[in-house]
Design an enzyme around this catalytic site. Structure first.
Site, PDB file in Angstrom:
ATOM      1  N   ARG A   3      11.001  38.792  10.520  1.00  0.00           N
ATOM      2  CA  ARG A   3      10.691  38.708  11.960  1.00  0.00           C
ATOM      3  C   ARG A   3      11.207  39.966  12.647  1.00  0.00           C
ATOM      4  O   ARG A   3      10.585  40.516  13.531  1.00  0.00           O
ATOM      5  CB  ARG A   3      11.293  37.443  12.595  1.00  0.00           C
ATOM      6  N   ASP A  15      -4.324  49.969  28.693  1.00  0.00           N
ATOM      7  CA  ASP A  15      -4.867  49.243  27.546  1.00  0.00           C
ATOM      8  C   ASP A  15      -5.930  50.159  26.941  1.00  0.00           C
ATOM      9  O   ASP A  15      -7.004  50.345  27.511  1.00  0.00           O
ATOM     10  CB  ASP A  15      -5.465  47.909  28.021  1.00  0.00           C
ATOM     11  N   LYS A  49      -9.614  45.290  17.350  1.00  0.00           N
ATOM     12  CA  LYS A  49     -10.902  45.907  17.647  1.00  0.00           C
ATOM     13  C   LYS A  49     -11.085  47.170  16.800  1.00  0.00           C
ATOM     14  O   LYS A  49     -11.115  47.080  15.589  1.00  0.00           O
ATOM     15  CB  LYS A  49     -10.988  46.162  19.149  1.00  0.00           C
ATOM     16  N   TYR A  90      -9.456  43.074  31.205  1.00  0.00           N
ATOM     17  CA  TYR A  90      -9.759  42.111  30.137  1.00  0.00           C
ATOM     18  C   TYR A  90      -9.393  40.692  30.615  1.00  0.00           C
ATOM     19  O   TYR A  90      -8.294  40.469  31.144  1.00  0.00           O
ATOM     20  CB  TYR A  90      -8.957  42.481  28.884  1.00  0.00           C
TER      21      TYR A  90
END
Ligand SMILES: *Cc1c(COP(=O)(O)O)cnc(C)c1O
Length: 387
Positions: A55, A180, A205, A108
């Protein structure tokens, strides 16, 4: 040989930054360190930089982070479980109750939902502005504005914001600029070099590029923000698994060649659509008639693989075209090697219907893939003829 990967060209960094052959085996490709924990030298004996639990850190993820930082030209990158987890970490490390954010009016939808539905519950306020209109942004800013959140190109209308001017405006107001960079990718535009403070990605993406993995990342030069992000990610746990980090790293290696082809195909399609009798308007920053074409040409290398257009026949025609292609798969998401088509009003942007972010109902959005462009054009023409 140059020692510092920052001096290599983009394509070289994509393939080599953070990706030296494995010292133990010589494995040319960074291994998938599919382990949750690591043997320690002695009780409490781990040194700074050693691995102790996945983690906190994992070597495959570290390789991805070094590559991402090198591509964005930033000092630090942190990989997250998704683009939304990356955005959430930026918002939660920079905002406190009473703070205010300025968002683009075609941000977005997931980012809008996170701020509008979750962060407002924690006392954060926001305003929406057209980021291509600097006066509107200036008016939206308040003394308590801590962040300006920008996308360029925007989704789905492919608007362009002047990143350098926005950074200056944000800084004058005591705020940070977050970009972004999912749509452009660092191959086409590097916001940190234009003055932005933070870059956020949905690596799902173009960076991953093959529609086979969900992930996100944050890149910044700020040591302080990096510490806060690292602490929050380790505390809250939104980490990508080793295999996901590896898939994303593999995608990065071919980002430059894929983006060239995405851009080339998108340019051809945008031009063909713009002279098609059933098409009302094409939204693509590479077209000379795009209102911010010259700004896009200044801050981007090329114009990206996303193309949107409206049909003269309205929503009915748009739905017919979206459902009428064969090669363009009807699906949400974007940035993979395969072409996708969708109707934002009923699909990706259905949740913003009736809000300030509503999109035209005659709009169709394309994520133009890297197939043979003639096949893609024929597929679109066929669907348009039948609409
Ligand atoms: C997809 C996307 C996101 C969210 O990323 P996930 O990986 O789906 O969580 C954020 N911003 C933009 C511009 C996106 O396209």
């Amino acid at each position: 040989m140059v020692a510092d990967p920052a001096h290599y060209g983009f394509e070289t960094r994509a393939i080599h930054a953070g990706q030296k052959p494995d010292p133990r085996t010589g494995s040319v490709i960074v291994p998938i360190y599919q382990t949750s924990t690591y043997a320690q030298d002695g009780v409490g004996g781990t040194r700074e930089g050693d691995y102790e639990y996945s983690r906190t850190a994992n070597p495959t993820r570290t390789a991805l982070e070094e590559a991402l930082a090198a591509l964005e030209g930033g000092r630090h990158a942190l990989a997250f479980a998704s683009g939304m987890a990356a955005g959430d970490a930026v918002l939660r490390t920079t905002l406190r109750p009473g703070d205010h954010v300025v968002l683009g009016n075609d941000v977005y939808g997931g980012t809008f939902r996170l701020i509008d539905k979750v962060l407002t519950e924690w006392g954060v306020d926001y305003s929406v502005a057209s980021l291509s209109n600097l006066d509107e942004v200036r008016t939206a800013m308040r003394p308590e504005t801590k962040l300006v959140w920008c996308e360029s190109p925007t989704n789905p209308l492919l608007g362009i914001a002047d990143i350098a001017a926005l950074a200056e405006l944000a800084h004058v107001g005591g705020a940070k600029l977050v970009v972004d960079n999912t749509f452009a990718t660092p191959y086409l535009q590097t916001p940190l070099e234009l003055g932005a403070d933070v870059v956020v990605h949905s690596t799902t993406k173009y960076l991953g590029g093959h529609s086979d993995v969900v992930g996100g990342a944050v890149v910044t030069d700020s040591d302080e923000l990096r510490e806060k992000l690292f602490f929050l990610r380790n505390t809250a746990g939104a980490v990508p698994g080793a295999f996901d980090a590896w898939l994303t790293l593999r995608g990065l290696k071919t980002l430059a060649v894929r983006m060239e082809r995405h851009c080339g195909n998108a340019e051809l399609i945008a031009e063909a659509l713009s002279v098609h009798p059933k098409v009302e308007r094409v939204y693509y920053p590479g077209l000379a008639e795009h209102p911010h074409h010259s700004l896009a040409a200044k801050q981007m290398r090329r114009f990206g693989g996303m193309v949107s257009f409206t049909l003269s026949g309205g929503e009915r025609a748009a739905l017919d075209v979206a459902a009428g292609t064969t090669l363009f798969t009807l699906a949400e998401s974007l940035g993979g090697v395969e072409s996708l088509i969708e109707h934002p009003g009923r699909m990706t942007h259905a949740s913003v219907a009736g809000s300030l972010l509503q999109v035209p109902d005659a709009l169709v959005r394309l994520s133009v893939g890297i197939e043979d462009p003639h096949d893609l054009l024929a597929d679109l023409r066929h669907a348009l003829d039948a609409s």
